[in-house]
Structures are given as C-alpha cells and as structure tokens.
Design a protein around this motif. Structure first.
Motif, PDB file in Angstrom:
ATOM      1  N   ARG A 228      47.748  59.766  30.123  1.00  0.00           N
ATOM      2  CA  ARG A 228      47.992  59.849  31.569  1.00  0.00           C
ATOM      3  C   ARG A 228      48.478  58.539  32.180  1.00  0.00           C
ATOM      4  NH1 ARG A 228      43.405  58.110  34.543  1.00  0.00           N
ATOM      5  NH2 ARG A 228      41.649  57.548  33.182  1.00  0.00           N
ATOM      6  N   ARG A 229      49.078  58.660  33.362  1.00  0.00           N
ATOM      7  CA  ARG A 229      49.539  57.509  34.120  1.00  0.00           C
ATOM      8  C   ARG A 229      48.671  57.368  35.369  1.00  0.00           C
ATOM      9  NH1 ARG A 229      54.387  55.579  32.273  1.00  0.00           N
ATOM     10  NH2 ARG A 229      54.670  54.356  34.179  1.00  0.00           N
ATOM     11  N   VAL A 230      48.424  56.125  35.771  1.00  0.00           N
ATOM     12  CA  VAL A 230      47.502  55.830  36.872  1.00  0.00           C
ATOM     13  C   VAL A 230      48.283  55.315  38.081  1.00  0.00           C
ATOM     14  CG1 VAL A 230      45.567  54.382  37.579  1.00  0.00           C
ATOM     15  CG2 VAL A 230      45.671  55.260  35.239  1.00  0.00           C
ATOM     16  N   PRO A 231      48.036  55.875  39.271  1.00  0.00           N
ATOM     17  CA  PRO A 231      48.654  55.316  40.491  1.00  0.00           C
ATOM     18  C   PRO A 231      48.174  53.879  40.692  1.00  0.00           C
ATOM     19  CG  PRO A 231      47.749  57.502  40.910  1.00  0.00           C
ATOM     20  CD  PRO A 231      47.247  57.092  39.564  1.00  0.00           C
ATOM     21  N   LEU A 232      49.100  52.969  40.949  1.00  0.00           N
ATOM     22  CA  LEU A 232      48.773  51.549  40.990  1.00  0.00           C
ATOM     23  C   LEU A 232      48.464  51.051  42.393  1.00  0.00           C
ATOM     24  CD1 LEU A 232      51.511  50.175  38.550  1.00  0.00           C
ATOM     25  CD2 LEU A 232      49.133  50.779  38.031  1.00  0.00           C
ATOM     26  N   GLY A 233      47.630  50.009  42.449  1.00  0.00           N
ATOM     27  CA  GLY A 233      47.354  49.313  43.695  1.00  0.00           C
ATOM     28  C   GLY A 233      48.057  47.960  43.702  1.00  0.00           C
ATOM     29  N   VAL A 234      47.513  47.039  44.466  1.00  0.00           N
ATOM     30  CA  VAL A 234      48.066  45.682  44.552  1.00  0.00           C
ATOM     31  C   VAL A 234      46.994  44.701  44.077  1.00  0.00           C
ATOM     32  CG1 VAL A 234      48.995  43.900  46.091  1.00  0.00           C
ATOM     33  CG2 VAL A 234      49.573  46.309  46.467  1.00  0.00           C
ATOM     34  N   LEU A 235      47.381  43.743  43.260  1.00  0.00           N
ATOM     35  CA  LEU A 235      46.432  42.785  42.715  1.00  0.00           C
ATOM     36  C   LEU A 235      46.196  41.610  43.659  1.00  0.00           C
ATOM     37  CD1 LEU A 235      47.603  42.538  38.982  1.00  0.00           C
ATOM     38  CD2 LEU A 235      45.864  44.039  39.977  1.00  0.00           C
TER      39      LEU A 235
ATOM     40  N   GLY B 159      42.399  33.100  35.720  1.00  0.00           N
ATOM     41  CA  GLY B 159      41.274  33.409  36.599  1.00  0.00           C
ATOM     42  C   GLY B 159      41.014  34.899  36.619  1.00  0.00           C
ATOM     43  N   TYR B 160      40.393  35.368  37.694  1.00  0.00           N
ATOM     44  CA  TYR B 160      40.107  36.792  37.835  1.00  0.00           C
ATOM     45  C   TYR B 160      41.119  37.450  38.762  1.00  0.00           C
ATOM     46  CZ  TYR B 160      35.487  35.953  35.796  1.00  0.00           C
ATOM     47  OH  TYR B 160      34.462  35.623  34.952  1.00  0.00           O
ATOM     48  N   VAL B 161      41.372  38.723  38.518  1.00  0.00           N
ATOM     49  CA  VAL B 161      42.105  39.542  39.480  1.00  0.00           C
ATOM     50  C   VAL B 161      41.282  40.784  39.798  1.00  0.00           C
ATOM     51  CG1 VAL B 161      44.481  38.807  39.048  1.00  0.00           C
ATOM     52  CG2 VAL B 161      43.454  40.559  37.592  1.00  0.00           C
ATOM     53  N   ALA B 162      41.424  41.220  41.040  1.00  0.00           N
ATOM     54  CA  ALA B 162      40.801  42.454  41.508  1.00  0.00           C
ATOM     55  C   ALA B 162      41.857  43.184  42.319  1.00  0.00           C
ATOM     56  CB  ALA B 162      39.572  42.155  42.363  1.00  0.00           C
ATOM     57  N   LEU B 163      41.522  44.363  42.800  1.00  0.00           N
ATOM     58  CA  LEU B 163      42.428  45.035  43.729  1.00  0.00           C
ATOM     59  C   LEU B 163      42.351  44.349  45.094  1.00  0.00           C
ATOM     60  CD1 LEU B 163      41.860  48.801  42.848  1.00  0.00           C
ATOM     61  CD2 LEU B 163      43.794  47.339  42.218  1.00  0.00           C
ATOM     62  N   ALA B 164      43.457  44.371  45.821  1.00  0.00           N
ATOM     63  CA  ALA B 164      43.528  43.670  47.104  1.00  0.00           C
ATOM     64  C   ALA B 164      42.504  44.185  48.111  1.00  0.00           C
ATOM     65  CB  ALA B 164      44.940  43.785  47.678  1.00  0.00           C
ATOM     66  N   GLY B 165      41.974  45.361  47.886  1.00  0.00           N
ATOM     67  CA  GLY B 165      40.982  45.923  48.801  1.00  0.00           C
ATOM     68  C   GLY B 165      39.569  45.445  48.548  1.00  0.00           C
ATOM     69  N   GLU B 166      39.402  44.408  47.721  1.00  0.00           N
ATOM     70  CA  GLU B 166      38.072  43.886  47.397  1.00  0.00           C
ATOM     71  C   GLU B 166      37.923  42.413  47.797  1.00  0.00           C
ATOM     72  OE1 GLU B 166      35.607  45.578  46.269  1.00  0.00           O
ATOM     73  OE2 GLU B 166      36.582  47.447  45.699  1.00  0.00           O
ATOM     74  N   PRO B 167      38.231  42.060  49.046  1.00  0.00           N
ATOM     75  CA  PRO B 167      38.150  40.636  49.440  1.00  0.00           C
ATOM     76  C   PRO B 167      36.741  40.075  49.405  1.00  0.00           C
ATOM     77  CG  PRO B 167      38.498  42.018  51.368  1.00  0.00           C
ATOM     78  CD  PRO B 167      38.672  42.901  50.172  1.00  0.00           C
ATOM     79  N   ALA B 168      35.729  40.900  49.726  1.00  0.00           N
ATOM     80  CA  ALA B 168      34.344  40.413  49.728  1.00  0.00           C
ATOM     81  C   ALA B 168      33.914  40.024  48.316  1.00  0.00           C
ATOM     82  CB  ALA B 168      33.414  41.482  50.305  1.00  0.00           C
ATOM     83  N   LEU B 169      34.303  40.824  47.330  1.00  0.00           N
ATOM     84  CA  LEU B 169      33.956  40.516  45.944  1.00  0.00           C
ATOM     85  C   LEU B 169      34.616  39.212  45.505  1.00  0.00           C
ATOM     86  CD1 LEU B 169      32.768  41.159  43.162  1.00  0.00           C
ATOM     87  CD2 LEU B 169      34.794  42.581  42.717  1.00  0.00           C
ATOM     88  N   LEU B 170      35.888  39.046  45.826  1.00  0.00           N
ATOM     89  CA  LEU B 170      36.594  37.822  45.440  1.00  0.00           C
ATOM     90  C   LEU B 170      35.998  36.599  46.135  1.00  0.00           C
ATOM     91  CD1 LEU B 170      40.300  39.018  45.311  1.00  0.00           C
ATOM     92  CD2 LEU B 170      38.842  38.361  43.386  1.00  0.00           C
ATOM     93  N   ASP B 171      35.546  36.759  47.377  1.00  0.00           N
ATOM     94  CA  ASP B 171      34.893  35.652  48.083  1.00  0.00           C
ATOM     95  C   ASP B 171      33.623  35.233  47.346  1.00  0.00           C
ATOM     96  OD1 ASP B 171      36.824  35.542  50.021  1.00  0.00           O
ATOM     97  OD2 ASP B 171      35.693  36.695  51.511  1.00  0.00           O
ATOM     98  N   GLU B 172      32.852  36.226  46.898  1.00  0.00           N
ATOM     99  CA  GLU B 172      31.631  35.929  46.131  1.00  0.00           C
ATOM    100  C   GLU B 172      31.962  35.202  44.832  1.00  0.00           C
ATOM    101  OE1 GLU B 172      28.031  39.002  46.739  1.00  0.00           O
ATOM    102  OE2 GLU B 172      29.775  39.874  45.749  1.00  0.00           O
ATOM    103  N   ILE B 173      32.967  35.692  44.140  1.00  0.00           N
ATOM    104  CA  ILE B 173      33.361  35.105  42.864  1.00  0.00           C
ATOM    105  C   ILE B 173      33.841  33.675  43.059  1.00  0.00           C
ATOM    106  CG2 ILE B 173      34.991  35.260  40.946  1.00  0.00           C
ATOM    107  CD1 ILE B 173      32.754  37.365  40.932  1.00  0.00           C
ATOM    108  N   ASN B 174      34.653  33.453  44.085  1.00  0.00           N
ATOM    109  CA  ASN B 174      35.169  32.109  44.355  1.00  0.00           C
ATOM    110  C   ASN B 174      34.047  31.121  44.668  1.00  0.00           C
ATOM    111  OD1 ASN B 174      37.858  32.765  43.930  1.00  0.00           O
ATOM    112  ND2 ASN B 174      38.220  33.294  46.076  1.00  0.00           N
ATOM    113  N   LYS B 175      33.045  31.576  45.401  1.00  0.00           N
ATOM    114  CA  LYS B 175      31.913  30.714  45.731  1.00  0.00           C
ATOM    115  C   LYS B 175      31.166  30.296  44.470  1.00  0.00           C
ATOM    116  CE  LYS B 175      27.598  30.510  48.384  1.00  0.00           C
ATOM    117  NZ  LYS B 175      26.666  31.259  49.275  1.00  0.00           N
ATOM    118  N   VAL B 176      30.926  31.255  43.572  1.00  0.00           N
ATOM    119  CA  VAL B 176      30.211  30.951  42.330  1.00  0.00           C
ATOM    120  C   VAL B 176      31.061  30.041  41.440  1.00  0.00           C
ATOM    121  CG1 VAL B 176      29.230  31.916  40.226  1.00  0.00           C
ATOM    122  CG2 VAL B 176      28.864  33.074  42.406  1.00  0.00           C
ATOM    123  N   LEU B 177      32.359  30.307  41.353  1.00  0.00           N
ATOM    124  CA  LEU B 177      33.234  29.466  40.539  1.00  0.00           C
ATOM    125  C   LEU B 177      33.229  28.020  41.026  1.00  0.00           C
ATOM    126  CD1 LEU B 177      36.346  31.776  39.971  1.00  0.00           C
ATOM    127  CD2 LEU B 177      34.654  31.081  38.266  1.00  0.00           C
ATOM    128  N   ALA B 178      33.247  27.841  42.348  1.00  0.00           N
ATOM    129  CA  ALA B 178      33.212  26.489  42.905  1.00  0.00           C
ATOM    130  C   ALA B 178      31.908  25.785  42.531  1.00  0.00           C
ATOM    131  CB  ALA B 178      33.373  26.551  44.424  1.00  0.00           C
TER     132      ALA B 178
END
Length: 308
Positions: free
Chosen positions: A130-137, A251-270
């Motif tokens: 199958r093929r998956v509809p794509l989002g934005v990274l 680094g990490y990538v997530a879907l663009a609709g997950e800004p809160a998760l990326l904020d958490e990850i960035n804080k821990v990485l720092a």
C-alpha cells in the motif's frame, strides 16, 4: 443548560484524558536497523548504537517508556529516505524518526501525495503493497554532525591530508554515484580523475579493499569508518583527521502537526548537550561525536558540489 454544561464538561475531560494518555504513553521512535554505530538491530542480540542510547535517555527524561520501531532503508535508485520517513510518520508507525540527515531537500514539502512504506519490523504483505498519504516533516534541533572524512590505507597512513587535493597520486577508491564521488571527480576541473577507481555501493567492500592494500585512500562518511573499526579492531586503516566542509547534521523529524513534542525533545537535547551527555553516549557507542554545525539544515549538497 445543565445537560449542555455536562456535555461540554464530558468533552473537555475526554480531551484532557487523551492528551494525558499521549504524554504518559510510550515514546515511539523509528530507527534504521542497519546504521552502525548510530543504530543496530540484530535478531538475538541486544539493540545498540548512539541513537538507541539517546532515545532511551530522552524517554527517561520525559518519564515515558520507549518503544523503537525498526525499519530497513533499501540502498537502490528507487528509494527515497525522505519519503520513507514521511510514510512511517504519516502512517502512525512512530512519532519521531531518529538519525535523520538534515539536508534542505530532505525537509521540503514532498512533491508527491503518497509513498510506499519501507520494510519495517512487523510489516504485513499488505503493508508492503500500500501507499500512504504524506504529511509535512518538521525537524528538531540537530544533535550530531556527520562529516565526510579521508581514510588512509596502511602504506600511506602517515600522509598529511589538509584537503582532497592532497590525495593526488594515490590510488583512490570511491563508491559510484555518491556525494563523495562527485566531490572527487569534479575537484579542480577533474585533476584527480586518473587516480580514481569506482566501486559499486553495496556490492564492494570499500574499506576492506583499502585495508588489504588494494587502494590507498577514500572519502566517505565518518560514521562508516567508526563502524568498520568496531568490527575490525586490528585494522591498519588510519583516520586522516581531515573533514570535508560538506557535512550533514542529524536529528529527529516528526510531522509538522507535532510542535509540542518537538519542543519537548529540543529542551531535553539542549540539557543533554550542556551536560556533555551526548558526547559521552557517542564515545560509549564507538562514534566519533562531533557537535552540530550551523546552519542546522544545510543547502542541497549536490548543488554545492557542482557549484564549487
């Protein structure tokens, strides 16, 4: 009025419960099963690598259990790491993909609407079709830098290398179709062409051939040299110490609709970077750890090579 208020309260509680469950649930991270010393997954052996240890450290900091979704990235002309990563995330296989190479072309909006999933642990026959509809990274802050480096063979291990021009006169081996190939073939209007022998990626043992004296030198990702040294402790190959200016942050990538998760990850990485933990994890995994370079996502490396 009472029913409306009760209904609204029930909806609010449901939303809060869902958010709480997501925050307390497993942190799901997709990792390449064959990218030593970043990430390695072998049947019957413990998972290992810098990205495995980093993922666990981040999950521990967030107070969440870790679940790794392993996948296999094929080395062929039809594969696209960016589309495969997008498909994994868009299909909900994981919330993050680790060890992702930050090039500008790998972080652009996909030019197609759907893509196939890479082979992943637990995949069914239908998953492979199958093929998956794509989002934005969307990318996290980078956490490690992966440069191209010159590796020298036993006969020339003491040669001083300050740039690729210092390879002139050596027997150079390079894998066809790679960025390193383009760099060496186009250097100084082709000055190194007569010294270069091309090998087929995935079919030839590039570093093994140099180690056995068939060639003198190559240009390749420092990560691969680290991986070779780990499995060949008696190697006579030598690190030149030279890093080509065209390197890549990871680094990490997530879907663009997950800004809160990326904020958490960035804080821990720092926090991990400031404490020196990233370098320690790299050393423990046998990785030559280099801190990220600016800019975080480099320009298209092929354009840089061809414009030099």
């Amino acid at each position: 009025m009472g029913r409306l208020a009760a209904g609204g309260l029930a909806t609010l509680l449901c939303v809060v419960a869902t958010a709480t469950h997501a925050a307390d649930g497993p942190l799901t991270i997709c990792l390449d099963e064959n990218l030593p010393p970043l990430s390695v997954h072998r049947s019957g052996k413990p998972d290992s690598g810098f990205d495995v240890a980093l993922a666990q450290a981040i999950a521990d900091r967030l107070g969440r259990p870790l679940r790794i979704q392993w996948f296999e990235s094929k080395l062929d002309e039809d594969s696209s790491p960016a589309l495969e990563a997008n498909a994994l995330l868009s299909d909900g296989r994981c919330a993050l993909i680790g060890g992702y190479a930050f090039t500008s072309d790998a972080l652009t909006v996909p030019g197609v609407q759907t893509a196939k999933l890479p082979d992943f642990e637990g995949a069914t026959r239908d998953d492979r079709r199958r093929r998956v509809p794509l989002g934005v990274l969307a990318a996290s802050k980078p956490y490690v830098y992966s440069p191209l480096t010159v590796v020298l063979g036993p006969k020339v291990r003491d040669r001083k290398i300050a740039g690729v021009g210092d390879l002139a006169g050596l027997r150079i081996a390079i894998e066809s179709g790679t960025v390193a190939d383009a760099i060496l073939m186009t250097f100084d209007n082709g000055r190194l062409i007569d010294d270069i022998t091309h090998l087929v990626p995935g079919r030839s043992d590039l570093l093994g051939a140099i180690d056995h004296g068939e060639f003198d030198a190559t240009l390749l990702d420092l990560r691969r040299f680290d991986a070779y040294r780990a499995t060949h402790p008696g190697t006579e190959l030598a690190a030149s110490g030279y890093y080509h200016p065209l390197g890549t942050n990871r680094g990490y990538v997530a879907l663009a609709g997950e800004p809160a998760l990326l904020d958490e990850i960035n804080k821990v990485l720092a926090e991990l970077q400031a404490a020196g933990t990233l370098a320690q994890l790299g050393q423990a995994a046998g990785l030559t750890y280099l801190a990220p370079h600016e800019p975080a996502a480099g320009d298209d490396v092929w354009k840089k090579v061809l414009n030099r």
